[in-house]
Design a protein around this motif. Structure first.
Motif, PDB file in Angstrom:
ATOM      1  N   GLN A 195       0.904  -1.296  -0.077  1.00  0.00           N
ATOM      2  CA  GLN A 195       0.143  -0.484  -0.047  1.00  0.00           C
ATOM      3  C   GLN A 195       0.592   1.405   0.014  1.00  0.00           C
ATOM      4  OE1 GLN A 195      -2.557  -1.155   3.539  1.00  0.00           O
ATOM      5  NE2 GLN A 195      -4.278  -0.485   2.671  1.00  0.00           N
ATOM      6  N   SER A 196       1.817   1.194   0.243  1.00  0.00           N
ATOM      7  CA  SER A 196       3.152   2.735   0.426  1.00  0.00           C
ATOM      8  C   SER A 196       4.036   2.213  -0.871  1.00  0.00           C
ATOM      9  CB  SER A 196       3.806   2.482   1.742  1.00  0.00           C
ATOM     10  OG  SER A 196       4.590   0.677   2.207  1.00  0.00           O
ATOM     11  N   GLY A 197       3.694   1.572  -1.345  1.00  0.00           N
ATOM     12  CA  GLY A 197       4.949   1.354  -2.616  1.00  0.00           C
ATOM     13  C   GLY A 197       4.648   2.133  -4.181  1.00  0.00           C
ATOM     14  N   ALA A 198       5.699   2.373  -5.166  1.00  0.00           N
ATOM     15  CA  ALA A 198       4.742   3.102  -5.825  1.00  0.00           C
ATOM     16  C   ALA A 198       4.380   2.680  -7.011  1.00  0.00           C
ATOM     17  CB  ALA A 198       6.690   3.051  -6.428  1.00  0.00           C
ATOM     18  N   GLU A 199       4.033   1.014  -7.066  1.00  0.00           N
ATOM     19  CA  GLU A 199       3.749   0.450  -7.764  1.00  0.00           C
ATOM     20  C   GLU A 199       1.627   1.146  -7.963  1.00  0.00           C
ATOM     21  OE1 GLU A 199       5.866  -2.992  -9.441  1.00  0.00           O
ATOM     22  OE2 GLU A 199       4.555  -3.643  -7.975  1.00  0.00           O
ATOM     23  N   HIS A 200       1.475   1.007  -6.670  1.00  0.00           N
ATOM     24  CA  HIS A 200       0.583   1.647  -6.064  1.00  0.00           C
ATOM     25  C   HIS A 200      -0.213   2.544  -5.934  1.00  0.00           C
ATOM     26  CE1 HIS A 200      -3.682   0.701  -3.936  1.00  0.00           C
ATOM     27  NE2 HIS A 200      -4.100   1.167  -2.868  1.00  0.00           N
ATOM     28  N   ALA A 201       0.790   3.114  -5.481  1.00  0.00           N
ATOM     29  CA  ALA A 201       0.472   4.961  -5.835  1.00  0.00           C
ATOM     30  C   ALA A 201       0.259   5.477  -7.298  1.00  0.00           C
ATOM     31  CB  ALA A 201       2.055   5.789  -5.504  1.00  0.00           C
ATOM     32  N   ALA A 202       0.606   4.856  -8.552  1.00  0.00           N
ATOM     33  CA  ALA A 202       0.831   4.553 -10.027  1.00  0.00           C
ATOM     34  C   ALA A 202      -0.814   4.551 -10.074  1.00  0.00           C
ATOM     35  CB  ALA A 202       2.062   4.266 -10.767  1.00  0.00           C
ATOM     36  N   ALA A 210     -21.907 -17.117 -12.511  1.00  0.00           N
ATOM     37  CA  ALA A 210     -21.068 -16.650 -11.805  1.00  0.00           C
ATOM     38  C   ALA A 210     -19.957 -16.571 -12.598  1.00  0.00           C
ATOM     39  CB  ALA A 210     -20.494 -17.342 -11.040  1.00  0.00           C
ATOM     40  N   TRP A 211     -18.869 -14.895 -11.989  1.00  0.00           N
ATOM     41  CA  TRP A 211     -17.710 -15.059 -12.629  1.00  0.00           C
ATOM     42  C   TRP A 211     -16.646 -15.150 -11.733  1.00  0.00           C
ATOM     43  CZ3 TRP A 211     -15.226 -10.416 -13.381  1.00  0.00           C
ATOM     44  CH2 TRP A 211     -16.542  -9.017 -13.136  1.00  0.00           C
ATOM     45  N   PHE A 212     -15.060 -15.411 -11.395  1.00  0.00           N
ATOM     46  CA  PHE A 212     -14.756 -14.303 -10.381  1.00  0.00           C
ATOM     47  C   PHE A 212     -13.088 -14.020 -10.487  1.00  0.00           C
ATOM     48  CE2 PHE A 212     -16.680 -18.712 -10.175  1.00  0.00           C
ATOM     49  CZ  PHE A 212     -17.850 -18.652  -8.729  1.00  0.00           C
ATOM     50  N   GLN A 213     -12.910 -13.220  -9.981  1.00  0.00           N
ATOM     51  CA  GLN A 213     -11.439 -12.809 -10.486  1.00  0.00           C
ATOM     52  C   GLN A 213     -10.935 -11.947  -9.247  1.00  0.00           C
ATOM     53  OE1 GLN A 213     -12.184  -9.231 -12.228  1.00  0.00           O
ATOM     54  NE2 GLN A 213     -10.003  -9.101 -14.420  1.00  0.00           N
ATOM     55  N   LEU A 214      -9.672 -12.090  -9.342  1.00  0.00           N
ATOM     56  CA  LEU A 214      -8.998 -11.626  -7.883  1.00  0.00           C
ATOM     57  C   LEU A 214      -8.197 -10.532  -8.746  1.00  0.00           C
ATOM     58  CD1 LEU A 214      -7.820 -14.139  -6.170  1.00  0.00           C
ATOM     59  CD2 LEU A 214      -9.571 -13.113  -5.695  1.00  0.00           C
ATOM     60  N   PRO A 215      -8.453  -9.263  -9.604  1.00  0.00           N
ATOM     61  CA  PRO A 215      -7.489  -7.820  -9.908  1.00  0.00           C
ATOM     62  C   PRO A 215      -6.346  -7.459  -9.097  1.00  0.00           C
ATOM     63  CG  PRO A 215      -9.654  -7.420  -9.140  1.00  0.00           C
ATOM     64  CD  PRO A 215      -9.684  -8.822  -8.463  1.00  0.00           C
ATOM     65  N   GLU A 216      -5.911  -7.111  -7.554  1.00  0.00           N
ATOM     66  CA  GLU A 216      -5.582  -6.686  -7.077  1.00  0.00           C
ATOM     67  C   GLU A 216      -4.318  -6.179  -7.515  1.00  0.00           C
ATOM     68  OE1 GLU A 216      -8.856  -8.176  -4.136  1.00  0.00           O
ATOM     69  OE2 GLU A 216      -7.120  -9.093  -5.629  1.00  0.00           O
ATOM     70  N   THR A 217      -3.281  -7.693  -7.594  1.00  0.00           N
ATOM     71  CA  THR A 217      -2.031  -7.540  -7.820  1.00  0.00           C
ATOM     72  C   THR A 217      -2.145  -6.365  -9.164  1.00  0.00           C
ATOM     73  OG1 THR A 217      -1.507  -9.603  -7.383  1.00  0.00           O
ATOM     74  CG2 THR A 217      -0.002  -8.949  -8.530  1.00  0.00           C
ATOM     75  N   GLY A 218      -2.817  -6.291 -10.370  1.00  0.00           N
ATOM     76  CA  GLY A 218      -2.361  -4.791 -11.728  1.00  0.00           C
ATOM     77  C   GLY A 218      -2.488  -3.752 -10.631  1.00  0.00           C
ATOM     78  N   MET A 219      -3.005  -3.643  -9.535  1.00  0.00           N
ATOM     79  CA  MET A 219      -3.023  -2.163  -8.901  1.00  0.00           C
ATOM     80  C   MET A 219      -2.156  -2.187  -7.637  1.00  0.00           C
ATOM     81  SD  MET A 219      -7.101  -2.999  -6.870  1.00  0.00           S
ATOM     82  CE  MET A 219      -8.730  -3.063  -8.189  1.00  0.00           C
ATOM     83  N   GLY A 220      -1.685  -2.945  -7.527  1.00  0.00           N
ATOM     84  CA  GLY A 220      -0.244  -2.989  -7.529  1.00  0.00           C
ATOM     85  C   GLY A 220      -0.191  -3.050  -5.581  1.00  0.00           C
ATOM     86  N   ILE A 221      -1.217  -4.040  -5.132  1.00  0.00           N
ATOM     87  CA  ILE A 221      -1.012  -4.599  -4.271  1.00  0.00           C
ATOM     88  C   ILE A 221      -1.821  -6.035  -3.917  1.00  0.00           C
ATOM     89  CG2 ILE A 221      -2.085  -2.725  -2.599  1.00  0.00           C
ATOM     90  CD1 ILE A 221      -5.199  -3.069  -3.714  1.00  0.00           C
ATOM     91  N   LEU A 222      -2.873  -6.822  -3.301  1.00  0.00           N
ATOM     92  CA  LEU A 222      -2.592  -8.461  -3.108  1.00  0.00           C
ATOM     93  C   LEU A 222      -3.590  -8.645  -2.752  1.00  0.00           C
ATOM     94  CD1 LEU A 222      -2.066  -9.081  -0.198  1.00  0.00           C
ATOM     95  CD2 LEU A 222       0.296  -9.037  -0.535  1.00  0.00           C
ATOM     96  N   PRO A 223      -4.435  -9.164  -3.241  1.00  0.00           N
ATOM     97  CA  PRO A 223      -5.770  -9.032  -2.176  1.00  0.00           C
ATOM     98  C   PRO A 223      -5.863  -9.631  -0.842  1.00  0.00           C
ATOM     99  CG  PRO A 223      -5.836 -11.857  -4.170  1.00  0.00           C
ATOM    100  CD  PRO A 223      -4.186 -10.646  -3.681  1.00  0.00           C
ATOM    101  N   GLY A 224      -6.104  -8.436  -0.186  1.00  0.00           N
ATOM    102  CA  GLY A 224      -5.668  -8.286   1.293  1.00  0.00           C
ATOM    103  C   GLY A 224      -7.121  -8.454   2.701  1.00  0.00           C
ATOM    104  N   PHE A 225      -8.304  -9.229   1.776  1.00  0.00           N
ATOM    105  CA  PHE A 225      -9.589  -8.996   2.329  1.00  0.00           C
ATOM    106  C   PHE A 225      -9.234 -10.853   2.629  1.00  0.00           C
ATOM    107  CE2 PHE A 225     -13.570  -8.706   3.359  1.00  0.00           C
ATOM    108  CZ  PHE A 225     -13.951  -8.211   4.150  1.00  0.00           C
TER     109      PHE A 225
END
Length: 326
Positions: A112-119, A256-271
């Motif tokens: 969350q504090s990294g450059a990828e998420h900030a971008a 139904a369809w399923f997706q985990l898009p968080e890595t593309g946001m510069g983070i990870l599935p954190g829930f």
């Protein structure tokens, strides 16, 4: 791909100066008795036979469902997040959920504090938060029915819904006479995940971790996960999937369809997803789902074991089983 090929002698080298975002193992040529490890601090992808003696050591065994090109494109987009996911899944693979969840939160706080998420945040348009929803509860004997009701936002989980889920999921811990919990959602889909309007509102990663330690709904849920019966329909994305994957029984509508898009946001599935999803489909397929951001349908989810059955249950809006139903 040649410049990313991993050879046995490379596992004995110093990785400090290596900047490749991922490495590829060809199991067709890798000696069966040559240990694949210790692994470098980047995702290690393997192609070749699944029955190879070293196949299970790789972070991902590439399958047709999510091709190699899709995986490498996802990793290249946010390599720091991808490397963190790979290392986290390795470290928590054999840990019980109560020990793995804090490690997931530590890793999430770092990213969350990294450059990828900030971008990623800088590219997002400003959005106005929608009205909070309601989590309906109804007790019938030993069964607790729950209905997530925020359809205008596609059941996005905001702070209010997160806190309501935490309180509701804590009830079976306080009242052990609750032997069964059903969970459904109102509207066109189960959940589009965390409310994007709230991303970036907690800037201190240490505080963000402290909040998750106190309020993450999957902490109490994981303690009696076996009594949860969750049915999903339409989109089941991000935190919605992460939560649902903990359930003792998880079914899905045919649409139904399923997706985990968080890595593309510069983070990870954190829930809780770095804990729940691998325990359903294994570390390798979980990593493939996370690092690629690829959607999969109900049929693939059933084949992988992400869901337990495809059930054509009417949605809550159409009189399906829910907190109002008998």
């Amino acid at each position: 791909m040649e410049d990313c090929q991993l050879k046995p002698w490379m596992l004995r080298q110093d990785w400090r100066e290596d900047r490749r975002p991922w490495l590829l193992v060809d199991l067709h040529s890798w000696p069966a008795d040559e240990p694949l490890g210790p692994l470098p601090p980047v995702p290690v992808l393997a192609v070749g036979p699944a029955d190879h003696r070293q196949a299970a050591r790789a972070d991902i065994l590439v399958e047709d469902t999510i091709p190699l090109a899709t995986l490498t494109a996802g990793i290249a987009q946010t390599p720091r997040a991808a490397a963190t996911v790979a290392q986290l899944l390795r470290a928590t693979e054999n840990l019980p959920p109560e020990r793995a969840l804090p490690l997931e939160s530590f890793a999430m706080a770092m990213l969350q504090s990294g450059a990828e998420h900030a971008a990623w945040l800088a590219r997002q348009p400003r959005t106005i938060p929608l009205a909070p929803g309601t989590l309906h509860l109804r007790r019938v004997g030993a069964t607790l029915h729950m209905l997530m009701d925020r359809p205008a936002s596609y059941n996005a989980i905001d702070r209010a819904m997160r806190d309501a889920l935490y309180e509701a999921f804590s009830l079976p811990l306080l009242d052990t006479d609750i032997a069964h919990v059903t969970f459904r959602a109102r509207g066109r889909c189960f959940s589009m995940g965390a409310d994007l309007a709230e991303f970036g509102t907690t800037l201190d990663p240490v505080e963000a971790h402290a909040i998750r330690a106190r309020t993450l709904p999957t902490h109490p849920m994981a303690q009696r996960a076996e009594i949860f019966d969750i049915h999903v329909h339409g989109a089941c994305v991000g935190s919605g999937l992460e939560m649902a994957a903990f359930a003792g029984r998880l079914t899905a509508a045919p649409n139904a369809w399923f997706q985990l898009p968080e890595t593309g946001m510069g983070i990870l599935p954190g829930f809780g997803g770095c804990v729940s999803v691998p325990r359903r489909i294994g570390r390798q397929r979980a990593a493939a789902l996370m690092l690629s951001g690829r959607r999969i349908g109900a049929a693939t989810a059933l084949q992988w074991g992400l869901i337990d059955a495809i059930v054509d249950e009417p949605a809550a809006d159409d009189g399906g089983t829910n907190m109002l139903g008998g």
